[in-house]
Structures are given as structure tokens and as C-alpha cells.
Design a protein around this motif. Structure first.
Motif, PDB file in Angstrom:
ATOM      1  N   LEU A 119      -9.224  -2.721 -15.645  1.00 20.47           N
ATOM      2  CA  LEU A 119      -8.679  -2.241 -14.374  1.00 20.47           C
ATOM      3  C   LEU A 119      -7.877  -3.324 -13.665  1.00 20.47           C
ATOM      4  O   LEU A 119      -6.834  -3.055 -13.074  1.00 20.47           O
ATOM      5  CB  LEU A 119      -9.815  -1.752 -13.475  1.00 20.47           C
ATOM      6  N   THR A 120      -8.355  -4.559 -13.730  1.00 22.46           N
ATOM      7  CA  THR A 120      -7.637  -5.671 -13.114  1.00 22.46           C
ATOM      8  C   THR A 120      -6.262  -5.842 -13.748  1.00 22.46           C
ATOM      9  O   THR A 120      -5.276  -6.152 -13.061  1.00 22.46           O
ATOM     10  CB  THR A 120      -8.443  -6.973 -13.245  1.00 22.46           C
ATOM     11  N   ALA A 121      -6.173  -5.622 -15.048  1.00 22.40           N
ATOM     12  CA  ALA A 121      -4.893  -5.741 -15.746  1.00 22.40           C
ATOM     13  C   ALA A 121      -3.923  -4.644 -15.333  1.00 22.40           C
ATOM     14  O   ALA A 121      -2.702  -4.851 -15.297  1.00 22.40           O
ATOM     15  CB  ALA A 121      -5.127  -5.695 -17.254  1.00 22.40           C
ATOM     16  N   VAL A 122      -4.465  -3.470 -14.993  1.00 17.88           N
ATOM     17  CA  VAL A 122      -3.630  -2.328 -14.630  1.00 17.88           C
ATOM     18  C   VAL A 122      -3.114  -2.448 -13.198  1.00 17.88           C
ATOM     19  O   VAL A 122      -1.945  -2.167 -12.905  1.00 17.88           O
ATOM     20  CB  VAL A 122      -4.432  -1.023 -14.796  1.00 17.88           C
ATOM     21  N   ARG A 123      -3.997  -2.881 -12.292  1.00 13.60           N
ATOM     22  CA  ARG A 123      -3.651  -2.935 -10.866  1.00 13.60           C
ATOM     23  C   ARG A 123      -2.572  -3.991 -10.620  1.00 13.60           C
ATOM     24  O   ARG A 123      -2.732  -5.143 -10.981  1.00 13.60           O
ATOM     25  CB  ARG A 123      -4.889  -3.262 -10.039  1.00 13.60           C
ATOM     26  N   GLY A 124      -1.506  -3.579  -9.990  1.00 18.98           N
ATOM     27  CA  GLY A 124      -0.413  -4.483  -9.692  1.00 18.98           C
ATOM     28  C   GLY A 124       0.643  -4.498 -10.767  1.00 18.98           C
ATOM     29  O   GLY A 124       1.824  -4.728 -10.483  1.00 18.98           O
ATOM     30  N   ARG A 125       0.253  -4.244 -12.016  1.00 15.98           N
ATOM     31  CA  ARG A 125       1.214  -4.254 -13.109  1.00 15.98           C
ATOM     32  C   ARG A 125       1.744  -2.852 -13.394  1.00 15.98           C
ATOM     33  O   ARG A 125       2.946  -2.616 -13.404  1.00 15.98           O
ATOM     34  CB  ARG A 125       0.564  -4.822 -14.375  1.00 15.98           C
ATOM     35  N   ASP A 126       0.833  -1.898 -13.628  1.00 17.07           N
ATOM     36  CA  ASP A 126       1.244  -0.518 -13.893  1.00 17.07           C
ATOM     37  C   ASP A 126       1.325   0.307 -12.614  1.00 17.07           C
ATOM     38  O   ASP A 126       2.169   1.195 -12.491  1.00 17.07           O
ATOM     39  CB  ASP A 126       0.255   0.149 -14.865  1.00 17.07           C
ATOM     40  N   ALA A 127       0.435   0.038 -11.676  1.00 22.38           N
ATOM     41  CA  ALA A 127       0.426   0.760 -10.403  1.00 22.38           C
ATOM     42  C   ALA A 127      -0.114  -0.155  -9.320  1.00 22.38           C
ATOM     43  O   ALA A 127      -0.948  -1.019  -9.583  1.00 22.38           O
ATOM     44  CB  ALA A 127      -0.430   2.026 -10.499  1.00 22.38           C
ATOM     45  N   ALA A 128       0.373   0.039  -8.120  1.00 26.64           N
ATOM     46  CA  ALA A 128      -0.084  -0.750  -6.971  1.00 26.64           C
ATOM     47  C   ALA A 128      -0.155   0.165  -5.762  1.00 26.64           C
ATOM     48  O   ALA A 128       0.527   1.180  -5.702  1.00 26.64           O
ATOM     49  CB  ALA A 128       0.844  -1.924  -6.713  1.00 26.64           C
ATOM     50  N   ILE A 129      -0.972  -0.225  -4.793  1.00 32.33           N
ATOM     51  CA  ILE A 129      -1.233   0.643  -3.653  1.00 32.33           C
ATOM     52  C   ILE A 129      -0.940  -0.067  -2.341  1.00 32.33           C
ATOM     53  O   ILE A 129      -1.160  -1.277  -2.209  1.00 32.33           O
ATOM     54  CB  ILE A 129      -2.697   1.149  -3.685  1.00 32.33           C
ATOM     55  N   VAL A 130      -0.421   0.698  -1.385  1.00 40.55           N
ATOM     56  CA  VAL A 130      -0.257   0.252  -0.005  1.00 40.55           C
ATOM     57  C   VAL A 130      -1.192   1.105   0.843  1.00 40.55           C
ATOM     58  O   VAL A 130      -1.085   2.335   0.856  1.00 40.55           O
ATOM     59  CB  VAL A 130       1.192   0.412   0.481  1.00 40.55           C
ATOM     60  N   PHE A 131      -2.107   0.446   1.557  1.00 38.17           N
ATOM     61  CA  PHE A 131      -3.102   1.169   2.333  1.00 38.17           C
ATOM     62  C   PHE A 131      -2.600   1.468   3.754  1.00 38.17           C
ATOM     63  O   PHE A 131      -1.591   0.935   4.207  1.00 38.17           O
ATOM     64  CB  PHE A 131      -4.403   0.361   2.415  1.00 38.17           C
TER      65      PHE A 131
END
Length: 266
Positions: free
Chosen positions: A79-91
């Protein structure tokens, strides 16, 4: 293959309360999809599930494939590898999303170092470029500041810069303008719209306001009580809503006299 393929997503609490019930939708590369519904409809929980970020005491079942990775049941390392690379979120509230004890520049630098391997002068240049791309005035000063030392609108630009730093294929925006002053909301929406168009990114945009969703997305899923009740292009949902709940959302957006002319939506 869709960039994001959600099938039968169900989110439960430890006492077996169902908060999201059998939700399915897809987001193609470059597509902009809205999730719309009132507070408690399950839309934000659904986006958290997409990145494996559900709060403690909640579990997800079903299938979530993001850029070929199965999110449900994935390890923390994956999950750490996916977050920021494949998808990222703005809260919704950047002041709580940002680390109050860490300077802005360092927070933007972390995903750049982790996913791209930048360091030294190259990393500093990339941080400055990320802030410049979100049209941040005086980016070098902001990079040295702590979150509480800049305005709410600037904090949300920082959050957007962090999300876009590693050029993810999917941007998830969870009510990104709700906490901002009215005068800043339209400016922020225009910025998001322009940046995702320039980068040909996909967007999953969450809001309770159909007018906002219509401004930045092409298609939307309407959620109520954890379930999808209607889906279609934004134009079709506005011109000919089929469900009473969707009709109420359209009426509410018109009543609020949104800056968007709903009748001209595509």
C-alpha cells in the motif's frame, strides 16, 4: 483494464454495521468521476478504502484494483508503494492532514524521495517546482514555513502539491474546498481542473454539492446510506435525474445559486 475497478465494495465495523454496501464503479485513465451524497452516505469511506486508509475498527471486502494492484488485503508495504505513486489524495481539512511539526517543504519532499529517489539539490528543486505548479506565491518562503504559518487556501495548495508531486495516475479529492472561504473555493476548483487537464490525470472527486461535482467531473455516482442509487453523466443527472434523492440534490444546487449554471452542464 480500468485504472480503478471497484467491485462489490462493502465496509463494515467490528460490530458488523454496514457503512458501504456492495458498491461498484470504475475510473478509466484520464476520466473524472464524482461521488456525491450527503454526510454519512459512505462516499468518503469509499475513497479511503481505495487507498487502504480505513480507520481502525473498519474492514473492507470485495475487490479494489488500482493500476493492477489489489488493494483489499494488501500488505502495508504494498500500500505504501501505491500511495503517492499510482494514486494520491487531498483531504477536506489540510491543517489536520499536514504534520504540524514538519516544515512544508520537507512534507512535499518525502514522497519525491520515497518514490522517485530524489535527493540534494534535485529534491529541493522538485519541491520548489511542485509549489510553483500549484501557483503558490513565494514558494521558497512557503517551503520553509510550518503549516500553521500559512493560510487555509495556501495549506490546501500545499496538500495538492504533495498529491501531484509524483505524477500519480489518479487524484482523489475528498471535499477539497469545503473548509475554504467562499472566495477561495472557486479559485481552488479552477486550479484542480486546470492541473488535471494539463496532466491528463484521472480524478475521483467527492462532494455533497452537485454543482461542485458538475464543475470538475464528467460522470458521477450518487450515494445514499452507503449504496449507489444512480449513476450517469453529470449532464444527464442534472437534466433528467431518475431517483428522488438525485432530484433533491439538483434542486438543492439550484437553490444555493451555485456559480455554475447547471443548465449548461455537458
Amino acid at each position: 483494464m480500468s485504472l480503478l475497478d471497484v467491485r462489490g465494495l462493502t465496509v463494515r465495523t467490528t460490530d458488523d454495521r454496514v457503512l458501504v454496501d456492495d458498491l461498484s464503479f470504475t475510473v478509466e485513465r484520464g476520466e473524472r468521476l464524482g461521488l456525491i451524497g450527503e454526510s454519512g452516505s459512505g462516499k468518503s469511506l469509499s475513497t479511503l478504502a481505495v487507498l487502504g486508509l480505513l480507520p481502525a475498527g473498519m474492514t473492507a471486502t470485495g475487490s479494489i484494483e488500482l493500476a493492477g494492484t489489489q488493494i483489499v488485503g494488501a500488505s502495508d508495504k504494498r500500500l505504501t508503494a501505491v500511495r503517492g505513486r499510482d494514486a494520491a489524495i487531498v483531504f477536506q481539512e489540510p491543517l489536520t492532514a499536514l504534520d504540524p511539526l514538519m516544515r512544508v517543504g520537507r512534507q512535499i519532499a518525502e514522497p519525491l524521495a520515497r518514490h522517485i529517489g530524489l535527493k540534494g539539490a534535485a529534491l529541493r528543486d522538485a519541491v520548489r517546482d511542485a509549489l510553483t505548479q500549484v501557483r503558490m506565491p513565494d514558494p521558497e518562503r512557503v517551503a520553509r514555513a510550518f503549516p500553521h504559518e500559512i493560510s487555509g487556501g495556501q495549506r490546501q495548495r500545499v496538500a495538492l502539491a504533495m498529491a501531484l508531486a509524483c505524477a500519480p495516475a489518479l487524484l482523489i479529492a475528498d471535499e477539497p474546498t469545503t473548509a475554504l472561504d467562499v472566495s477561495v473555493q472557486a479559485e481552488m476548483l479552477d486550479l484542480v481542473d486546470a492541473l488535471v487537464r494539463e496532466r491528463r490525470m484521472a480524478v475521483l472527486f467527492v462532494s455533497h454539492d452537485l454543482a461542485v461535482v458538475a464543475r470538475v467531473t464528467d460522470r458521477a455516482v450518487v450515494m445514499k446510506d452507503g449504496r449507489a442509487v444512480e449513476e450517469g453523466t453529470v449532464g444527464d443527472l442534472i437534466r433528467s435525474p431518475q431517483q428522488e434523492y438525485t432530484k433533491a440534490l439538483v434542486a438543492s444546487a439550484r437553490k444555493l445559486e451555485s456559480a455554475l449554471d447547471l443548465r449548461s452542464a455537458p
